[in-house]
Design an enzyme around this catalytic site. Sequence first.
Site, mmCIF file in Angstrom:
data_model
loop_
_atom_site.group_PDB
_atom_site.id
_atom_site.type_symbol
_atom_site.label_atom_id
_atom_site.label_comp_id
_atom_site.label_asym_id
_atom_site.label_seq_id
_atom_site.Cartn_x
_atom_site.Cartn_y
_atom_site.Cartn_z
ATOM 1 N N ASP A 196 -12.064 0.347 -30.291
ATOM 2 C CA ASP A 196 -12.477 -0.729 -30.864
ATOM 3 C C ASP A 196 -13.283 -1.016 -31.705
ATOM 4 O O ASP A 196 -12.743 -0.542 -33.435
ATOM 5 C CB ASP A 196 -13.656 0.172 -29.150
ATOM 6 C CG ASP A 196 -14.552 1.176 -29.987
ATOM 7 O OD1 ASP A 196 -14.764 2.182 -31.015
ATOM 8 O OD2 ASP A 196 -15.264 1.373 -28.607
ATOM 9 N N HIS B 91 -14.397 2.451 -33.275
ATOM 10 C CA HIS B 91 -13.980 3.641 -33.340
ATOM 11 C C HIS B 91 -12.262 4.169 -33.372
ATOM 12 O O HIS B 91 -12.057 3.788 -32.645
ATOM 13 C CB HIS B 91 -14.329 4.631 -31.637
ATOM 14 C CG HIS B 91 -15.581 5.171 -31.658
ATOM 15 N ND1 HIS B 91 -16.357 3.691 -30.663
ATOM 16 C CD2 HIS B 91 -16.707 5.528 -32.350
ATOM 17 C CE1 HIS B 91 -17.866 3.917 -30.646
ATOM 18 N NE2 HIS B 91 -17.684 5.179 -31.446
ATOM 19 N N SER C 76 -21.007 9.874 -31.746
ATOM 20 C CA SER C 76 -20.154 9.218 -30.932
ATOM 21 C C SER C 76 -19.026 10.033 -31.475
ATOM 22 O O SER C 76 -17.608 10.887 -30.887
ATOM 23 C CB SER C 76 -20.251 7.796 -31.289
ATOM 24 O OG SER C 76 -19.769 7.777 -31.614
#
Length: 359
Positions: free
Chosen positions: A333, A336, A47
């Site tokens: 978050d 990240h 991610s």
Amino acid sequence: MDSQKHLFILSCLSLLLVLLSGQMEMQVEATRHLNHPSKKLFVFGDSYVDTGNSIKTIFDSWKVPYGITFPGKPVGRFSDGRVLTDFLAKYLGLKSPITHNLWNTNTVPKHDLKYGMNFAYGGTGVFEISSTGPNVTTQINSLIKLIQENVYTPSDITKSIAYVSVAGNDYNYYLKTGGAFLGFPSFPSFIESVIEQTTTNLIHLQSLGFERIVVGALQPLGCLPQATAETSFQSCNSTFNDLVALHNNLLNQSVTKLNQETNDHTTFTILDIFDSFKSVLNHPSSHNIKERLKPCCVGVSSEYKCGSVDYKNLNKVKKYLVCENPESTFFWDQLHPTQAGWNAVYNELEKKDLYQVLY
């Protein structure tokens, strides 16, 4: 009078040197983006570099408020805006490469292939830890299939850069399964296995003909909001960061050995994400970061997370809160960075001679 003339001449020479130096820097900057015009960027991993491969119906990255800063709506990036891939592509003078998922829809013009392709998938690692996405080995195999189909030629690969992100999903899975994953008795032994598999992946990419293969160091996992929540986002978890140090030391040893054993033109380098994260977190004000550990987007309670909604009674009720200024917050978050956070990390990477890593 002679001494005054001498001083005047020295002053003029000094000014000339300054001007020439500035021109040389501008030429280097220009050359950097004009150098290797056919260079492409191929991205593998998770991610931290995924720009839209993850499944829309499963991942929060496709839900509001992700993407509110850029491009203004959720597009699959695990942030409020741009992620590391976007900044690396910018440095190389490229557009961010298209996602493999988008290419599979047959809606992408072929001329977009000239920037490379992104195979990274949120939630994945070097091992098979996710039922929803391909690990790095499978991602590399997807590129091999494109080469076999003549979407990319061997010459394309030779002139290109491969970037591999290993941001800790394997370790998260190991902890969630109580350490039973693959039967490894200790965390350090599992770290060794992650490095071994990462090395195997790097060698796999080398066999395809890449002349420059870059792997990201592991970021300070102990500073991620999911680890700092227990101290109300006041301090990093030193135990986690000690394990990260072991990972990065082993990775450095492996890359050094690969370069010593390489008989062709392939060069392996490490993008020092760890030091860049720490530099920003230790001196946030120098990057206009006011909130260094607390995430911008959080669930209203522990059972919810960023992007969560309640569908009871057929009504969508937001179960998350978003800070007023994502641009002054490092983390988006629990895992990240924000776009501002990634930009700060990128600026630190530039200070440490990013050119030597990517070229």
